[in-house]
Structure formats: structure tokens, C-alpha cells
Design an enzyme around this catalytic site. Structure first.
Site, PDB file in Angstrom:
ATOM      1  N   PRO A 120       0.832  -1.212   0.000  1.00 45.28           N
ATOM      2  CA  PRO A 120       0.000   0.000   0.000  1.00 45.28           C
ATOM      3  C   PRO A 120       0.863   1.257   0.000  1.00 45.28           C
ATOM      4  O   PRO A 120       0.883   2.039   0.957  1.00 45.28           O
ATOM      5  CB  PRO A 120      -0.796  -0.147   1.299  1.00 45.28           C
ATOM      6  CG  PRO A 120       0.127  -0.882   2.215  1.00 45.28           C
ATOM      7  CD  PRO A 120       0.893  -1.837   1.337  1.00 45.28           C
ATOM      8  N   LYS A 121       1.569   1.499  -1.108  1.00 46.83           N
ATOM      9  CA  LYS A 121       2.574   2.552  -1.160  1.00 46.83           C
ATOM     10  C   LYS A 121       2.025   3.836  -1.762  1.00 46.83           C
ATOM     11  O   LYS A 121       1.277   3.806  -2.743  1.00 46.83           O
ATOM     12  CB  LYS A 121       3.779   2.078  -1.976  1.00 46.83           C
ATOM     13  CG  LYS A 121       4.523   0.921  -1.329  1.00 46.83           C
ATOM     14  CD  LYS A 121       5.806   0.585  -2.064  1.00 46.83           C
ATOM     15  CE  LYS A 121       6.611  -0.461  -1.303  1.00 46.83           C
ATOM     16  NZ  LYS A 121       7.930  -0.696  -1.875  1.00 46.83           N
ATOM     17  N   LYS A 122       2.444   4.969  -1.162  1.00 48.48           N
ATOM     18  CA  LYS A 122       2.113   6.292  -1.669  1.00 48.48           C
ATOM     19  C   LYS A 122       3.370   7.152  -1.636  1.00 48.48           C
ATOM     20  O   LYS A 122       4.282   6.920  -0.838  1.00 48.48           O
ATOM     21  CB  LYS A 122       0.999   6.942  -0.832  1.00 48.48           C
ATOM     22  CG  LYS A 122      -0.318   6.169  -0.877  1.00 48.48           C
ATOM     23  CD  LYS A 122      -1.383   6.816   0.010  1.00 48.48           C
ATOM     24  CE  LYS A 122      -1.951   8.061  -0.615  1.00 48.48           C
ATOM     25  NZ  LYS A 122      -3.118   8.576   0.170  1.00 48.48           N
TER      26      LYS A 122
END
Length: 252
Positions: A120-122
């Protein structure tokens, strides 16, 4: 371009200029600062998806400095990992970590992490700096400070055995890829392991952490109720490719 050539080249996007190469992905001198803290158990249960089970009231907040990683370059990452239990279809239960949120400063591992494993990368700006006797870790989302953490520098050397045992446990995440009409085409619980781990040094020390609310940064959803422990360690390792252990579109 012929059909067979499209199939052969299609391991990542864009088709003719992918954001990252094929694995394996090896990391050298990977520096971790991990602060374990107690939080609201109800908040944990609200974010951890079934069939995973929350097994306590703690969160591991991780800052990771990666100066040398094959295919992904030089970058820094931060996020929250929640201790959980997973029971497979064979009835075997195993403990590991659920990756709740991750923020990093490099496009290639954002694209690869999301597309391959489902991390879940931002995009944001995490930093680890050494200020005299203190490790200082921060996360900015845009111009806004979302996390401030500090740790005493190498106060006590840690026994490597428990840490290596912890690094051998699986991690879990939800991989979501939407269809062209925005319905889910892939929605899976993925498990992966860190492999070929070489621990180069590990230390503990006093630590503090603050989380600040932000509309687009989710870390404060799991508030700090008290620091349990902190560790600072350096490793070489290979990020193992994942496997699907539950399909929300077929198994639910």
C-alpha cells in the site's frame, strides 16, 4: 508488435518502458528504525481485514533507509506493520505482520511494490538522519509533518536471534487491481517473506514517536498509547516474491 511479443514483454507497465526490471530484488545495507507502540485495539480491528486476526494491541512503526537496492535504486520508506495471525485452508496458523500503510520517495519501488506484491505505497518524503547521539526520523506528506520519531543511537547491542526470527516471519497485504470500470478485477491477500537475510548489527535505545492527522496520510488512524520498544539494525536481504493465500473475489 506481434501478439506473442506483447505477452513476452508484459511483466510491468508501461509495456515498452517498464518502471522497474524483473526480480529478484536484493537490498544491501538496509537500515531499519522500528518503534513498537501500543494503540487502540478497536482501531486495529477496524483496519485489519479478515481472514487475518489481530493478536495484540501493538503496531510496529518502521523507517527503512535503502541506499543500494537492485532495480529500485536509493530511497527511504516508512509505514506501519500490525502483528497478526493467519490460518490457512489446511488449518495451520502462522503469525506475521499486516502492512497497513507505506510512504516512500521513489517512483520505481512505488510502482513495483503496488503492481507485484500489492504494497500500500504512496509518494511522500520520509527521512532518517543521524543528529549527534540521536536518530531522527520524519515523514512529510507534501509540506505537512505527519510523523516525528527519535531514538537514542546504539545504546545497547541486541541479541540477533530474536530479531532474525522476527525477520523470518511472513508479511501480508491486500493486492487490489481495478477493472476498467473501477470494479475490482484482482482483490487478494498476499503473503511474502524476506530471504537470504544477513544481519550486520542491531541495537536498542530509548525512543519517542508522534503521529499527526492528515487527510491523505493514514498513520494517525492508529494512535500512540505508549512506546513498547525500539530497535535499529542493518541488513542485507532479498525481497521474496509473493503468493496469494486468499482471493476475496472467489473465496469469500
Amino acid at each position: 508488435m506481434k501478439l506473442a511479443e506483447v505477452r513476452k514483454k508484459a511483466f510491468a507497465m508501461p509495456l515498452n518502458d517498464p518502471a522497474y526490471p524483473r526480480g529478484p530484488y536484493k537490498f544491501y545495507n538496509r537500515e531499519f528504525v522500528v518503534i513498537s507502540y501500543r494503540t487502540d485495539p478497536e482501531a486495529l480491528r477496524a483496519v485489519v481485514p479478515e481472514p487475518l486476526e489481530v493478536i495484540g494491541d501493538t503496531v510496529n512503526y518502521e523507517f527503512i533507509r535503502m541506499p543500494d537496492s537492485t532495480g529500485f535504486g536509493d530511497y527511504t520508506e516508512t509505514g506501519q506493520v500490525i502483528p497478526v495471525r493467519f490460518t490457512g485452508k489446511d488449518g495451520v496458523a502462522q503469525e506475521g505482520g499486516y502492512v497497513h500503510a507505506m510512504y516512500l520517495d521513489d517512483n520505481s519501488p512505488i510502482a513495483g511494490g503496488r503492481e507485484i506484491w500489492g504494497f500500500p505505497k504512496k509518494l511522500a518524503t520520509p527521512k532518517i538522519t543521524h543528529e549527534s547521539e540521536t536518530l531522527v526520523c520524519t515523514l512529510h506528506y507534501g509540506s505537512v509533518l505527519c510523523v516525528s520519531a527519535t531514538m537514542g543511537y546504539k545504546h545497547r547491542e541486541l541479541d540477533p536471534a530474536p530479531l532474525l526470527q522476527s525477520l523470518a516471519r511472513p508479511n501480508f497485504m491486500i493486492k487490489i487491481i481495478p477493472h476498467v470500470d473501477c470494479t475490482p478485477r484482482i482483490c487478494e491477500l498476499v503473503r511474502y517473506y524476506c530471504e537470504d537475510v544477513t544481519l550486520k548489527g542491531a541495537w536498542s535505545g530509548p525512543a519517542a514517536i508522534q503521529l499527526f492527522e492528515h487527510a491523505m496520510c493514514d498513520v494517525a488512524r492508529l494512535p500512540v498509547r505508549g512506546v513498547v520498544s525500539a530497535s535499529h539494525f542493518v541488513t542485507d536481504l532479498t525481497l521474496g516474491l509473493g503468493e496469494v493465500v486468499f482471493d476475496y473475489l472467489k473465496d469469500a
